[in-house]
Design a protein around this motif. Structure first.
Motif, PDB file in Angstrom:
ATOM      1  N   UNK A  48      18.800  72.378  58.825  1.00 48.37           N
ATOM      2  CA  UNK A  48      19.110  71.907  57.478  1.00 48.37           C
ATOM      3  C   UNK A  48      20.448  71.176  57.379  1.00 48.37           C
ATOM      4  N   UNK A  49      21.303  71.324  58.389  1.00 46.13           N
ATOM      5  CA  UNK A  49      22.643  70.729  58.294  1.00 46.13           C
ATOM      6  C   UNK A  49      22.594  69.220  58.084  1.00 46.13           C
ATOM      7  N   UNK A  50      21.549  68.563  58.566  1.00 44.70           N
ATOM      8  CA  UNK A  50      21.433  67.124  58.400  1.00 44.70           C
ATOM      9  C   UNK A  50      21.057  66.750  56.966  1.00 44.70           C
ATOM     10  N   UNK A  51      20.262  67.589  56.326  1.00 43.65           N
ATOM     11  CA  UNK A  51      19.853  67.321  54.948  1.00 43.65           C
ATOM     12  C   UNK A  51      20.966  67.618  53.958  1.00 43.65           C
ATOM     13  N   UNK A  52      21.688  68.708  54.194  1.00 45.72           N
ATOM     14  CA  UNK A  52      22.727  69.126  53.259  1.00 45.72           C
ATOM     15  C   UNK A  52      24.064  68.458  53.567  1.00 45.72           C
ATOM     16  N   UNK A  53      24.233  68.007  54.798  1.00 38.98           N
ATOM     17  CA  UNK A  53      25.459  67.340  55.270  1.00 38.98           C
ATOM     18  C   UNK A  53      26.675  68.258  55.244  1.00 38.98           C
ATOM     19  N   UNK A  54      26.471  69.510  55.628  1.00 39.28           N
ATOM     20  CA  UNK A  54      27.582  70.439  55.828  1.00 39.28           C
ATOM     21  C   UNK A  54      27.297  71.219  57.105  1.00 39.28           C
ATOM     22  N   UNK A  78      17.116  92.752  57.641  1.00 41.10           N
ATOM     23  CA  UNK A  78      17.010  92.909  56.190  1.00 41.10           C
ATOM     24  C   UNK A  78      16.428  91.685  55.499  1.00 41.10           C
ATOM     25  N   UNK A  79      16.012  90.664  56.266  1.00 40.78           N
ATOM     26  CA  UNK A  79      15.535  89.422  55.635  1.00 40.78           C
ATOM     27  C   UNK A  79      14.148  89.573  55.007  1.00 40.78           C
ATOM     28  N   UNK A  80      13.201  90.136  55.760  1.00 41.27           N
ATOM     29  CA  UNK A  80      11.854  90.425  55.269  1.00 41.27           C
ATOM     30  C   UNK A  80      11.156  89.253  54.586  1.00 41.27           C
ATOM     31  N   UNK A  81      11.210  88.072  55.198  1.00 44.06           N
ATOM     32  CA  UNK A  81      10.548  86.919  54.592  1.00 44.06           C
ATOM     33  C   UNK A  81       9.080  86.904  54.957  1.00 44.06           C
ATOM     34  N   UNK A  82       8.274  86.341  54.071  1.00 42.04           N
ATOM     35  CA  UNK A  82       6.845  86.197  54.322  1.00 42.04           C
ATOM     36  C   UNK A  82       6.474  84.730  54.200  1.00 42.04           C
ATOM     37  N   UNK A  83       5.302  84.404  54.699  1.00 42.88           N
ATOM     38  CA  UNK A  83       4.801  83.035  54.613  1.00 42.88           C
ATOM     39  C   UNK A  83       4.813  82.588  53.155  1.00 42.88           C
ATOM     40  N   UNK A  84       5.359  81.403  52.903  1.00 43.20           N
ATOM     41  CA  UNK A  84       5.418  80.879  51.548  1.00 43.20           C
ATOM     42  C   UNK A  84       6.668  81.268  50.770  1.00 43.20           C
ATOM     43  N   UNK A  85       7.592  81.985  51.404  1.00 43.94           N
ATOM     44  CA  UNK A  85       8.819  82.408  50.722  1.00 43.94           C
ATOM     45  C   UNK A  85       9.627  81.188  50.284  1.00 43.94           C
ATOM     46  N   UNK A  86      10.362  81.343  49.195  1.00 45.53           N
ATOM     47  CA  UNK A  86      11.202  80.260  48.687  1.00 45.53           C
ATOM     48  C   UNK A  86      12.655  80.579  49.010  1.00 45.53           C
ATOM     49  N   UNK A  87      13.290  79.676  49.771  1.00 43.50           N
ATOM     50  CA  UNK A  87      14.677  79.840  50.210  1.00 43.50           C
ATOM     51  C   UNK A  87      15.539  78.839  49.448  1.00 43.50           C
ATOM     52  N   UNK A  88      16.680  79.298  48.962  1.00 44.75           N
ATOM     53  CA  UNK A  88      17.636  78.402  48.314  1.00 44.75           C
ATOM     54  C   UNK A  88      18.731  78.093  49.334  1.00 44.75           C
ATOM     55  N   UNK A  89      18.942  76.803  49.632  1.00 42.27           N
ATOM     56  CA  UNK A  89      19.978  76.380  50.579  1.00 42.27           C
ATOM     57  C   UNK A  89      21.042  75.630  49.798  1.00 42.27           C
ATOM     58  N   UNK A  90      22.290  76.077  49.952  1.00 41.75           N
ATOM     59  CA  UNK A  90      23.387  75.412  49.247  1.00 41.75           C
ATOM     60  C   UNK A  90      24.665  75.496  50.066  1.00 41.75           C
ATOM     61  N   UNK A  91      25.594  74.593  49.766  1.00 37.23           N
ATOM     62  CA  UNK A  91      26.906  74.641  50.409  1.00 37.23           C
ATOM     63  C   UNK A  91      27.675  75.798  49.777  1.00 37.23           C
ATOM     64  N   UNK A  92      28.473  76.473  50.572  1.00 36.03           N
ATOM     65  CA  UNK A  92      29.249  77.601  50.049  1.00 36.03           C
ATOM     66  C   UNK A  92      30.225  77.133  48.982  1.00 36.03           C
ATOM     67  N   UNK A  93      30.591  78.035  48.084  1.00 36.78           N
ATOM     68  CA  UNK A  93      31.511  77.740  46.983  1.00 36.78           C
ATOM     69  C   UNK A  93      32.827  77.192  47.496  1.00 36.78           C
ATOM     70  N   UNK A  94      33.342  76.171  46.827  1.00 40.04           N
ATOM     71  CA  UNK A  94      34.653  75.626  47.162  1.00 40.04           C
ATOM     72  C   UNK A  94      34.663  74.747  48.397  1.00 40.04           C
ATOM     73  N   UNK A  95      33.485  74.424  48.927  1.00 38.32           N
ATOM     74  CA  UNK A  95      33.412  73.602  50.131  1.00 38.32           C
ATOM     75  C   UNK A  95      32.972  72.207  49.722  1.00 38.32           C
TER      76      UNK A  95
END
Length: 121
Positions: A48-54, A78-95
């Motif tokens: 994802x680093x190429x899409x978010x550019x961080x 502790x992640x416990x993701x399943x097929x079709x899960x929705x992940x939010x990707x964002x740059x950390x605060x203040x970056x």
């Protein structure tokens, strides 16, 4: 003695059934990403680093309000993701989103030293 029959080796077919589809919500939109279940959020950040550019270390991945553990597999505790899960990707605060524009160091980089060869008169 009958000659042994020579059969070409069959390649194992890629297991498409084991791949999971995750919906990743980026600041710029949504993408569906196929991932292996034993993959980690850290691997996902690398992609994802190429899409978010961080840099990956500055990407925060969350699912259902909780941050994912970078080194644990996507499907394991502790992640416990399943097929079709929705992940939010964002740059950390203040970056800043584009570090090239960031005035991180107020000092200008040192100029290279020029050594001039003395010419004979």
């Amino acid at each position: 003695c009958p000659e042994p029959s020579i059969r070409p080796r069959r390649r194992a077919a890629p297991r498409k059934s084991s791949a999971m589809q995750l919906k990743v919500v980026l600041p710029t939109g949504e993408v569906n990403v196929p991932v292996e279940p034993n993959s980690t959020p850290g691997h996902l950040k690398e992609n994802l680093k190429y899409s978010i550019r961080v840099p990956p270390k500055l990407i925060k991945l969350t699912c259902e309000g909780r941050e994912l553990d970078d080194i644990k597999p996507l499907v394991a505790e502790p992640n416990n993701l399943q097929d079709g899960a929705i992940i939010i990707a964002e740059a950390r605060e203040g970056v800043p989103e584009e570090p090239a524009r960031s005035p991180a160091s107020p000092k200008a980089p040192p100029q290279p030293t020029m050594i001039k060869k003395e010419e004979p008169p």
